[in-house]
Design an enzyme around this catalytic site. Sequence first.
Site, short mmCIF file in Angstrom:
data_model
loop_
_atom_site.label_atom_id
_atom_site.label_comp_id
_atom_site.label_asym_id
_atom_site.label_seq_id
_atom_site.Cartn_x
_atom_site.Cartn_y
_atom_site.Cartn_z
N SER A 45 -30.67 39.83 -21.33
CA SER A 45 -29.75 40.64 -20.54
C SER A 45 -28.45 39.88 -20.36
CB SER A 45 -30.35 40.96 -19.17
OG SER A 45 -29.43 41.69 -18.37
N CYS A 46 -27.32 40.53 -20.67
CA CYS A 46 -26.02 39.90 -20.47
C CYS A 46 -25.22 40.69 -19.44
CB CYS A 46 -25.24 39.79 -21.79
SG CYS A 46 -24.69 41.37 -22.46
N SER A 47 -24.05 40.20 -19.09
CA SER A 47 -23.27 40.80 -18.01
C SER A 47 -22.79 42.20 -18.33
CB SER A 47 -22.07 39.91 -17.68
OG SER A 47 -21.26 39.73 -18.81
#
Length: 457
Positions: free
Chosen positions: A8-10
């Site tokens: 999961s990234c921003s």
Amino acid sequence: MKLVGITSCSTGIAHTYMAAEGLEVAAKEKGFEIKIETQGSIGAENVLTPEEIAAADAVVIAASTSVNKDRFIGKRLISADVTEAINNGPDLLERALKAPIFASETIKLADSEETKTSQGIYSHLMTGVSYMIPFVVAGGICIALAFAFGGINAEGDLAQAINELGGTAMGLMWPVLGGYVAFSIADRPGLIPGMVAGMLAANMNAGFLGALLGGFLAGYTILLLKKYIKLPASFSGLMPVLILPVISVLVVGLIMKFIVGVPVTALNNGIMNWLNSLSGMNSILLGLLLGGMMAIDLAGPIGKAAYFFGVASLANLGNGETSQIMAAVMISGMVPPLAMALSATVLGKNLYSKEEREAGKSAWVLGLSFISEGAIPFAAADPLRVLGSVTVGSAIAGALSMLFNCGIAVPHGGFFVFLIPGAVNNVLMYVVALAIGTIVSGFLVTLVKKGSQKQSA
């Protein structure tokens, strides 16, 4: 060996899926079985089942946002940033198999307290950012469409309605930022005071800094209240619906209103007034700096700081106005993937592997869409030459955008918003600035790669 993981990234776009691919490739090389759940911008995909988790020998969490780990209690678990999964997947898998057994979110691992705190703060920030960005993008594009239908003043019923929708979505970005920073810290009880703090920041013109500080204040206020307020078991149901919401809103709201909000508002207004006063060489130097920041870590923490600097400048403008700062930021973020696409598919095909040439084809689309992460596969393979080259071109593009007085009314969308009337000021020179930055970086990275091959020959 069987492993499971979450990425999961921003923004929930490129890094999320590139990290998953990096782990899958690493597992294949080592002969491991792995399943990755991606928590992207459209929600969780390839969701892990309880049976798959139970059968796993270890768990890998590669995320720059907060991820709920309750499902993995009793399993070996390692947490890392998404970039580590992209750049060093095999080592991450090996470390996961030797990682300590996960007991709860509060367990104290071997890392230093200072390191954990700094990682936690960044994770909370990125969680807020990941929920905020869709509001920014949707609102900005709607406003641009309103210009297309009704001119720069959004005249006509349809244009006004679309403009109102865009303004509503953009208006929610600070409450969402504050709310989900607090949510990351204190779970659901943090949403209420966090969103109130973000709304107060918006109303007081405290902007990004105000919403961010309000979110952290709300989250840690909830943690303190939960630690010190103890009720009998028969009254415990009052905590989430009455005690925590009321006391936290009062505490956080009053602190924001009378202590934090006033100086932050003054600081925000001072920064915006200074930015608006920049002209000539000063504005060019600012464009140069922002451009370099957008490329130096390819949408990492430094790039995110530059991006939200641009968003803040846009949020402080009136209807129909364009931001030169946002324009410099967006065009600079488009250069890295476009430059690598130019080098890998046109200028220096023989310098790249077959996989890199294929990635170069995708990088054309990613660059035009303002997704800087499209250059990450190339930077992972050759960081110094790639990052150095694309930073030069991005800085030049940002400076030229400022020099040509280009402005943009939306925070995302890349080349596709260039086609919307009124969305970009001085659009022809904006395209020229993009082309120059891309060509400079494309030729530069090709030359340095050729030079390195000659030295190694």
